[in-house]
Design an enzyme around this catalytic site. Structure first.
Site, short mmCIF file in Angstrom:
data_model
loop_
_atom_site.label_atom_id
_atom_site.label_comp_id
_atom_site.label_asym_id
_atom_site.label_seq_id
_atom_site.Cartn_x
_atom_site.Cartn_y
_atom_site.Cartn_z
N GLN A 61 -29.64 49.86 18.45
CA GLN A 61 -29.21 49.89 19.85
C GLN A 61 -27.88 49.16 20.08
O GLN A 61 -27.26 49.32 21.13
CB GLN A 61 -30.30 49.32 20.74
CG GLN A 61 -31.53 50.22 20.81
CD GLN A 61 -32.66 49.66 21.65
OE1 GLN A 61 -32.47 48.77 22.47
NE2 GLN A 61 -33.86 50.19 21.44
N ARG A 82 -33.80 54.25 29.02
CA ARG A 82 -34.44 54.73 27.79
C ARG A 82 -33.97 56.12 27.41
O ARG A 82 -33.90 56.47 26.22
CB ARG A 82 -35.97 54.70 27.96
CG ARG A 82 -36.72 54.87 26.65
CD ARG A 82 -38.21 54.72 26.83
NE ARG A 82 -38.78 55.85 27.57
CZ ARG A 82 -40.09 56.12 27.61
NH1 ARG A 82 -40.95 55.33 26.99
NH2 ARG A 82 -40.55 57.14 28.28
N ARG A 210 -49.21 51.23 25.28
CA ARG A 210 -49.06 52.63 25.67
C ARG A 210 -48.79 53.53 24.46
O ARG A 210 -48.98 54.73 24.52
CB ARG A 210 -47.97 52.79 26.72
CG ARG A 210 -46.56 52.49 26.26
CD ARG A 210 -45.53 52.73 27.38
NE ARG A 210 -44.17 52.56 26.91
CZ ARG A 210 -43.51 51.41 26.91
NH1 ARG A 210 -44.12 50.31 27.36
NH2 ARG A 210 -42.27 51.34 26.47
N HIS A 269 -41.75 39.91 25.71
CA HIS A 269 -41.49 39.99 27.15
C HIS A 269 -42.59 39.26 27.95
O HIS A 269 -42.32 38.24 28.55
CB HIS A 269 -41.30 41.41 27.65
CG HIS A 269 -40.26 42.18 26.92
ND1 HIS A 269 -38.95 41.74 26.80
CD2 HIS A 269 -40.30 43.37 26.24
CE1 HIS A 269 -38.25 42.61 26.10
NE2 HIS A 269 -39.04 43.59 25.74
N ASP A 320 -33.10 41.74 21.44
CA ASP A 320 -33.71 43.00 21.87
C ASP A 320 -32.75 44.18 21.78
O ASP A 320 -32.47 44.68 20.69
CB ASP A 320 -34.26 42.82 23.28
CG ASP A 320 -35.21 43.94 23.69
OD1 ASP A 320 -35.41 44.86 22.90
OD2 ASP A 320 -35.77 43.88 24.80
#
Length: 449
Positions: A61, A82, A210, A269, A320
């Site tokens: 990223q 995202r 999830r 988080h 992150d």
């Protein structure tokens, strides 16, 4: 081979000490003595600190840093960000991933990070098929860490679903997805890889509640063996609401009631928790993996740091999404978020104590625990150090220097040692030109696609 570093002042576990000589052998601290003079061949510095572990990174990223700051047609959020992240993930080749990761890890070292926890989920080829070597991308990450000279805790990510209830993955997630059998093979390949990497550590990372069902999570935990277990949890309000609907409990609440959460776990988080969750997480010893710059960039919310700390909780920091790489700014953003939320100052320390020092020591201690490492200047710990350039602040005391580095940036990183190797000198990585040139070529390729 044994080397030595001599510091006029150094931050030891028991506090500041003068004329400290540290002997290093095979990447670890062999001995520490204070009140001694430097010997002829010693490296010397004015002020020495243990380096800080970066407990949460998605290396690829870094390629999109600064490219998601244009507002869309509606309200922007993590979920709209995202979409852009998926586009980058789907376009990158192994060579490009390695080049971007090496650049990132070089920048981490220049910032004062010495070890990175790579939450690695870009596993497969562009069409979603396994590479012939199932750990091809993991090997590229490991090669980048070796090239830059940063220690690696590799955290292969299990990602199987697009949402709660075992929802089928989306097309944009195709490079991430494993079933349990393939992930077992991935872990075995990564275990072999880490065994060949100096100072390497291996853990496991179920992506989130999830992305992994309860049954899958139960099957995954033993694969960590004695290594750390990291998981994204309670980052967004939508995630909390969806979890309540699917599992009948909030994400952290569900983990605490259904999984063997202890000090090996790092909950990344953990932003949206109730008081009972916050206190129980602290009591269990789980590390809060805080990513203050990314959490602010994505508009996630504010971690309840004061309550967590009051309950005895431990935390570390990670970069992150890697939009910006800075030890000082991660710590400052964390403290300032508490000040803004509580409308008070010096929130994450005790009365009469330096906030900068409190933030720094906790980030080093909690980050090391989360990555199965050690970050302190004492015999047996990893030989990971930062020296600060204090030439502009001769009038300041030791704790004031830390406060000035974190809150005023009048102090900067001078040198960084990783596993006893001096990788940064006068604020610049020893291989910066070569690594940066490769990164620039990779980015030109990516941006022209």
């Amino acid at each position: 081979m044994r080397t030595a570093i001599h510091a006029k002042r150094a931050l030891l576990p028991q506090g500041w000490a003068s004329d400290v000589r540290i002997e290093v052998a095979y990447g670890q601290i062999h001995s520490v003595a204070s009140g001694v003079t430097a010997q002829t061949d010693d490296e010397t510095c004015n002020l020495l600190l243990p380096a800080v572990p970066n407990l949460h990174s998605h290396a690829f990223q870094r390629a999109m840093a600064g490219l998601a700051e244009v507002r869309g047609p509606g309200d922007d959020s993590f979920w709209s960000w995202r979409t852009l992240m998926y586009r980058f993930a789907l376009s990158m080749s192994p060579d490009q991933v390695e080049a971007v990761a090496a650049q990132l890890y070089m920048e981490m070292l220049e910032a004062g990070f010495s070890r990175v926890g790579e939450f690695h989920y870009l596993h497969h080829d562009k069409d979603g098929q396994h590479y012939a070597n199932i750990a091809e991308m993991a090997e590229r990450v490991a090669a980048a860490s070796a090239d830059a000279g940063i220690s690696l805790t590799l955290l292969p990510v299990f990602y199987a679903h697009s949402g709660f209830g075992g929802a089928a993955p989306s097309e944009g997630q195709r490079r991430f997805i494993h079933d349990l059998e393939a992930f077992n093979r991935q872990m075995e390949a990564c275990r072999t890889l880490i065994e060949s990497l100096p100072n390497g550590q291996l853990g496991i990372a179920p992506h989130s509640l999830r992305a992994a069902t309860p049954d899958e999570l139960t099957a995954l935990v033993p694969l960590a063996k004695q290594g750390p277990i990291h998981i994204h949890v309670s980052e967004q309000v939508k995630e909390v609401e969806d979890c309540k609907e699917s599992l009948g409990a909030r994400p952290v609440e569900w983990l605490l009631h259904n999984m063997p959460v202890d000090e090996r776990w790092c909950l990344i988080h953990a932003t949206h928790m109730l008081e009972a969750e916050t206190v129980e997480m602290a009591k269990r010893g789980a590390i809060a993996g805080l990513c203050p710059i990314t959490e602010a960039n994505l508009g996630d919310g504010i971690f309840d740091g004061v309550r967590f700390r009051s309950a005895g909780g431990r935390w570390g920091v990670g970069s992150d999404s890697n939009v910006l790489i800075s030890v000082a700014q991660e710590l400052r953003q964390l403290e300032y978020s508490q000040r803004l939320g509580l409308r008070s100052r010096n929130a994450l320390t005790d009365p009469g104590r330096s906030t900068g020092r409190a933030l720094f020591e906790e980030a080093a201690r909690g980050g090391a625990r989360a990555l199965n490492a050690a970050a302190s200047i004492q015999a047996g710990s990893d030989a990971d150090f930062i020296s600060l350039d204090v030439s502009s602040v001769p009038h300041l005391s030791d704790d004031q220097i830390l406060d000035s580095w974190i809150f005023a940036e009048t102090v900067t990183v001078d040198c960084v040692w990783s596993a006893g190797r001096k990788m940064v000198e006068q604020g610049r990585h020893i291989h910066r030109d070569r690594i940066d040139n490769r990164f620039r070529r990779a980015m030109q390729e990516l941006m022209s696609q």
